[in-house]
Design an enzyme around this catalytic site. Structure first.
Site, mmCIF file in Angstrom:
data_model
loop_
_atom_site.group_PDB
_atom_site.id
_atom_site.type_symbol
_atom_site.label_atom_id
_atom_site.label_comp_id
_atom_site.label_asym_id
_atom_site.label_seq_id
_atom_site.Cartn_x
_atom_site.Cartn_y
_atom_site.Cartn_z
ATOM 1 N N GLU A 58 0.814 -1.212 0.000
ATOM 2 C CA GLU A 58 0.000 0.000 0.000
ATOM 3 C C GLU A 58 0.849 1.264 0.000
ATOM 4 O OE1 GLU A 58 -3.037 -0.117 2.968
ATOM 5 O OE2 GLU A 58 -3.769 -2.082 2.321
ATOM 6 N N LEU A 101 -4.577 -19.468 2.832
ATOM 7 C CA LEU A 101 -5.678 -20.151 2.147
ATOM 8 C C LEU A 101 -6.998 -20.017 2.893
ATOM 9 C CD1 LEU A 101 -3.693 -23.415 1.296
ATOM 10 C CD2 LEU A 101 -4.033 -21.420 -0.178
ATOM 11 N N ASP A 143 -16.625 -11.577 10.636
ATOM 12 C CA ASP A 143 -16.123 -10.506 9.779
ATOM 13 C C ASP A 143 -14.671 -10.833 9.451
ATOM 14 O OD1 ASP A 143 -15.303 -8.196 8.546
ATOM 15 O OD2 ASP A 143 -15.873 -6.835 10.164
ATOM 16 N N GLY A 153 -6.072 -11.182 7.101
ATOM 17 C CA GLY A 153 -4.794 -11.333 6.423
ATOM 18 C C GLY A 153 -3.698 -10.534 7.090
ATOM 19 N N ASP A 154 -4.000 -9.290 7.456
ATOM 20 C CA ASP A 154 -3.014 -8.459 8.138
ATOM 21 C C ASP A 154 -2.640 -9.065 9.492
ATOM 22 O OD1 ASP A 154 -2.965 -6.563 6.108
ATOM 23 O OD2 ASP A 154 -4.618 -5.431 6.962
ATOM 24 N N GLY A 192 -14.775 -5.435 12.519
ATOM 25 C CA GLY A 192 -13.757 -4.407 12.416
ATOM 26 C C GLY A 192 -12.393 -4.971 12.096
#
Length: 205
Positions: A40, A121, A146, A151-152, A187
């Site tokens: 990013e 995965l 959620d 991933g982060d 969130g």
């Protein structure tokens, strides 16, 4: 509500896109530290940070999300690369990697570059490849609320585990557990689990 739906993410760079290489000085970095990066920010900034890590004897970990054309060059430059299924498919296609399934293509990446690759995965866990072979890690069975930030969370937890001396497979498992826990709350940052939550779930698996 579609129970089998996948999430979609839009990125607006904002201040991240204005970051310059000269703003990435890492004076405190030490040998054997880990530097965690993602896409990013401009690729030139990532290259500068990876170079600083290498100069200091630190290990660079790059999450190639969101994937773009510069990700292929960066993936050959960082020490450890993390990608989800879609991102790895794009990377593998760009590099002409062949093989049946993620394991063979991940092994091909590791062989061609000398780098380590981790592919997340989702509910299926993660698979990784290095010069030492192919490794897998399962994800705990959950009912997600959620998936934003999962991933982060994996990336951060995985890197923490490596910094504590855990092997690749164990670090992947630690990241999978942390990522799963992040899916149990709404969130992004509020859903990131505390260390004791991760350890508690691991001990009960």
């Amino acid at each position: 509500m579609r129970r089998q739906a996948e999430n979609q993410i839009a990125v607006i760079a904002g201040a991240n896109g204005a970051l310059k290489p000269e703003q990435t000085t890492l004076p405190q970095i030490m040998p054997h530290d880990f530097v965690m990066l993602q896409m990013e920010i401009p690729a030139v900034v990532n290259f500068a940070a990876i170079d600083q890590a290498h100069t200091a004897g630190a290990i660079s970990v790059l999450n190639i999300a969101p994937f773009n054309n510069e990700a292929v060059k960066l993936a050959k430059h960082a020490d450890i690369i993390i990608a989800n299924e879609t991102e790895f498919d794009a990377l593998a296609d760009a590099m002409g990697l062949v093989g049946n399934g993620f394991g063979e293509r991940a092994a091909g990446f590791a062989s061609a570059t000398g780098r380590t690759i981790i592919i997340t995965l989702g509910a299926k866990g993660a698979i990784g490849a290095s010069r030492d072979g192919v490794f897998t890690a399962d994800a705990p069975k959950i009912i997600p609320v959620d998936t934003v930030g999962a991933g982060d969370t994996f990336c951060g937890a995985f890197t923490v585990a490596l910094s504590e001396g855990k092997g690749l497979a164990e670090a992947m498992h630690f990241g999978c557990v942390a990522g799963a826990l992040a899916c149990l709350k709404h969130g992004a940052q509020p859903a990131i689990p505390y260390r004791e939550e991760i350890d508690a779930l691991i001990s009960n698996i």
